[in-house]
Write an enzyme that holds these catalytic residues in place. Sequence first.
Site, mmCIF file in Angstrom:
data_model
loop_
_atom_site.group_PDB
_atom_site.id
_atom_site.type_symbol
_atom_site.label_atom_id
_atom_site.label_comp_id
_atom_site.label_asym_id
_atom_site.label_seq_id
_atom_site.Cartn_x
_atom_site.Cartn_y
_atom_site.Cartn_z
ATOM 1 N N LYS A 291 -6.556 -14.242 50.953
ATOM 2 C CA LYS A 291 -5.954 -14.176 49.617
ATOM 3 C C LYS A 291 -5.655 -15.617 49.183
ATOM 4 C CE LYS A 291 -2.826 -11.019 47.281
ATOM 5 N NZ LYS A 291 -2.005 -9.813 47.454
ATOM 6 N N GLU A 375 5.745 5.062 46.705
ATOM 7 C CA GLU A 375 6.953 5.394 45.929
ATOM 8 C C GLU A 375 7.415 6.829 46.186
ATOM 9 O OE1 GLU A 375 4.316 3.834 44.712
ATOM 10 O OE2 GLU A 375 5.078 1.893 44.053
ATOM 11 N N ARG A 403 5.590 7.559 39.717
ATOM 12 C CA ARG A 403 4.939 8.169 40.881
ATOM 13 C C ARG A 403 5.885 9.129 41.603
ATOM 14 N NH1 ARG A 403 0.381 5.300 43.127
ATOM 15 N NH2 ARG A 403 -1.102 5.346 41.403
HETATM 16 C C1 LIG Z 1 1.887 2.403 42.426
HETATM 17 C C2 LIG Z 1 2.002 0.902 42.483
HETATM 18 N N1 LIG Z 1 3.011 0.346 43.189
HETATM 19 C C3 LIG Z 1 3.147 -0.992 43.250
HETATM 20 C C4 LIG Z 1 2.252 -1.811 42.605
HETATM 21 C C5 LIG Z 1 2.437 -3.312 42.641
HETATM 22 N N2 LIG Z 1 1.290 -3.952 43.299
HETATM 23 C C6 LIG Z 1 0.293 -4.484 42.633
HETATM 24 S S1 LIG Z 1 -0.867 -5.151 43.611
HETATM 25 C C7 LIG Z 1 0.025 -4.747 44.994
HETATM 26 C C8 LIG Z 1 -0.450 -5.121 46.347
HETATM 27 C C9 LIG Z 1 -1.900 -4.754 46.523
HETATM 28 O O1 LIG Z 1 -2.286 -5.197 47.809
HETATM 29 P P1 LIG Z 1 -3.774 -4.923 48.243
HETATM 30 O O2 LIG Z 1 -4.173 -3.547 47.848
HETATM 31 O O3 LIG Z 1 -3.860 -5.278 49.674
HETATM 32 O O4 LIG Z 1 -4.629 -5.916 47.341
HETATM 33 P P2 LIG Z 1 -4.617 -7.531 47.368
HETATM 34 O O5 LIG Z 1 -3.669 -7.965 46.267
HETATM 35 O O6 LIG Z 1 -4.153 -7.942 48.724
HETATM 36 O O7 LIG Z 1 -6.029 -7.919 47.099
HETATM 37 C C10 LIG Z 1 1.171 -4.077 44.652
HETATM 38 C C11 LIG Z 1 2.190 -3.588 45.617
HETATM 39 C C12 LIG Z 1 1.227 -1.195 41.861
HETATM 40 N N3 LIG Z 1 0.330 -1.919 41.162
HETATM 41 N N4 LIG Z 1 1.108 0.149 41.849
HETATM 42 MG MG LIG Z 2 -4.236 -7.072 50.580
#
Ligand SMILES: Cc1ncc(C[n+]2csc(CCOP(=O)(O)OP(=O)(O)O)c2C)c(N)n1
Ligand SMILES: [Mg+2]
Length: 630
Positions: A291, A375, A403
């Site tokens: 990342k 959630e 959610r």
């Molecule tokens: C239902 C929900 N909860 C929380 C979030 C906030 N959120 C956005 S991206 C993320 C992390 C995503 O991590 P990952 O799937 O590993 O993708 P990366 O950013 O590491 O590429 C979160 C918690 C969201 N978008 N949707």
């Molecule tokens: Mg990730």
Amino acid sequence: MTTSASSEPPALGPLLSAIRTPEDVKTIAEADLTKLAEEVRHSLITSLSRTGGHLGPNLGVVELTIALHRVFSTPKDSFVFDVAHQGYVHKMLTGRAPDIHTIRTYKGLNGFLLRSESDHDSYGAGHAGTALSAALGMAAARDLAKEDSHVVAVAGDAAFTCGPTLEALNNIAETTKKFIVVLNDNEWSIDKNVGAIARYFNALQTHATYASVRNSAADFVEKIAGKAVRKLAHKVEEGAKNLLFPNVLFEKFGLRYFGPIDGHDLPLLVRTFEHLKTLNEPVVLHIITEKGRGYQPALDNPGKFHGLGAYKIEDGSVDVSATPTCSDIFGRTVTDLAKADEQVVAITAAMPGGTKLEIFKKELPQRYYDVGIAEEHAALFACGLATKGIKPFLAIYSTFMQRAYDMIIHDMALQHLPVRLCMDRGGLSGDDGPTHHGLFDIGYLRPVPGIVHMQPANEAEFVAMLKWMAHYEAGPTAIRYPRGPINGTPLDAPVPPIELGKAVVEAEGTDVVLIGLGTLFEMAKQTKAMLEAKGLSVALVNPRFIKPLDGAVFERFASQCKVVCTFEDHVLHNGFGCGVIELLHDAGITTPVERIGWPDEFVEHGKPDILMKLHGLTAEAAFEKVMRHF
Ligand SMILES: Cc1ncc(C[n+]2csc(CCOP(=O)(O)OP(=O)(O)O)c2C)c(N)n1
Ligand SMILES: [Mg+2]
Ligand SMILES: CC(=O)[C@@H](O)[C@H](O)COP(=O)(O)O
């Protein structure tokens, strides 16, 4: 590299500027693909230094996205990105590179994928955990139509901590034969990924023997490279995997597991996808990425660079406001409450940074819980805690609390469990746009019997409300508060005591009563001054509570005034103003009620001041509406 002061969009590299459609990605010489990746990274870093955005996630998927467009052909083939915050590279390779400098700006590109923005955006998102299910639906539709196309779901490691992702995994093998899942594993959510699934993915990555056997298989292929032996390499790798990981989780779900492979090795990615597309079975490709790859400040701080505002390219520094945000105040206050009361615990769903529960995590780790992007589970977990006398402060953004809606009704309210719902980003969220604006929580909580819902009009009142919630045990309470500060009131400013269902009358009046909820109380004050300049007698009320409403105060003023005007940072449909109208109607009071709030539509992305003016959330609009009655 430094950010140019001009408003001119940053120049695109020659390869990137020549890409008008993803088919152009296929015509670039293989030897130039690495150069294309460099140009894409340069554009991301320079462009986002001005607009802000999800830099880290997008820097991590540059090679992946190039390889996908090299091997597959959208829109005939479908890509579904989970959350889609990492969709900027896809946008650049599907003809939107010249506009990438407008991303997340008003009338510019949306920060997530949008079906209305491009035919190549097969599915919109913003909330996590939707990709595998939606992609599976697309695959099933393809199979029904007996079409020959590919569906690829791209999901991050943290997306696999999300319930719907696991629900989809349970369903893939019995639904379709042709389906590709890419697990983009960078070990990070917004903060470090958490839970057993994260540890399992890590185990897959770090199993030394497996990795060495896999590498030797790859080396073997390189020595006698050629299409025919690629399959052999995968067979060798397959053998290694089954030898070492006979029970890979995904295989138990009926998906053939490939990897983990280097998610930045473009030739390997291309070769692998070319192999996977020939298979007639659902597969998961586990790739390991970094990342923030290619920008040291982002590699050094993946949490900060997951998503941020404008920054200085030279060192990744950002301007920090001296005024504390509501998140800062929440994190500090709930931690102090917990220090004074050992029954208080804090729960986040993968967002310790955004909610500022990172303060609680640092100071009281034993009473801090991060459940991952889950959630629904977070809400149920909080209910279980509450049955045993614990005081859970459940911090979930208003939009993500959607959610957990069934848990709020079925588990919290029905059982009168005193869970404290702390909803940050209550109101317009801004750059993230319609998937993230917290404009519906009044509507979804108002009908819930027994729930208490409130919103502070200033920072000192916010602290007082949180303290009040810590002592309220009769059932669930909810508080909504905005992204950023409210009006900069010092935390030690005097606050009239918080009493259940009681508003605060800031000024008496007999012509007009203005009822300004939360962040829009300031707007109501401005409207009051404008109306008084016209010689009107104007009452001003801070309602504090959305549920229960202060019937005595609202009925008194509505009876003595000619018009009521409510103000809320929420959609008007089933919003706070509707509650006031229902209350007056049931009391037989026919005084007209004007309302300021968001219209019955999804509000686009952009800065709040632009959007509020555009949609009539201004003191001037309120003044006009009220003056119609005089
Ligand atoms: C239902 C929900 N909860 C929380 C979030 C906030 N959120 C956005 S991206 C993320 C992390 C995503 O991590 P990952 O799937 O590993 O993708 P990366 O950013 O590491 O590429 C979160 C918690 C969201 N978008 N949707
Ligand atoms: Mg990730
Ligand atoms: C993509 C996602 O859902 C989060 O990264 C979100 O963008 C965070 O929003 P804030 O920046 O308001 O914390």
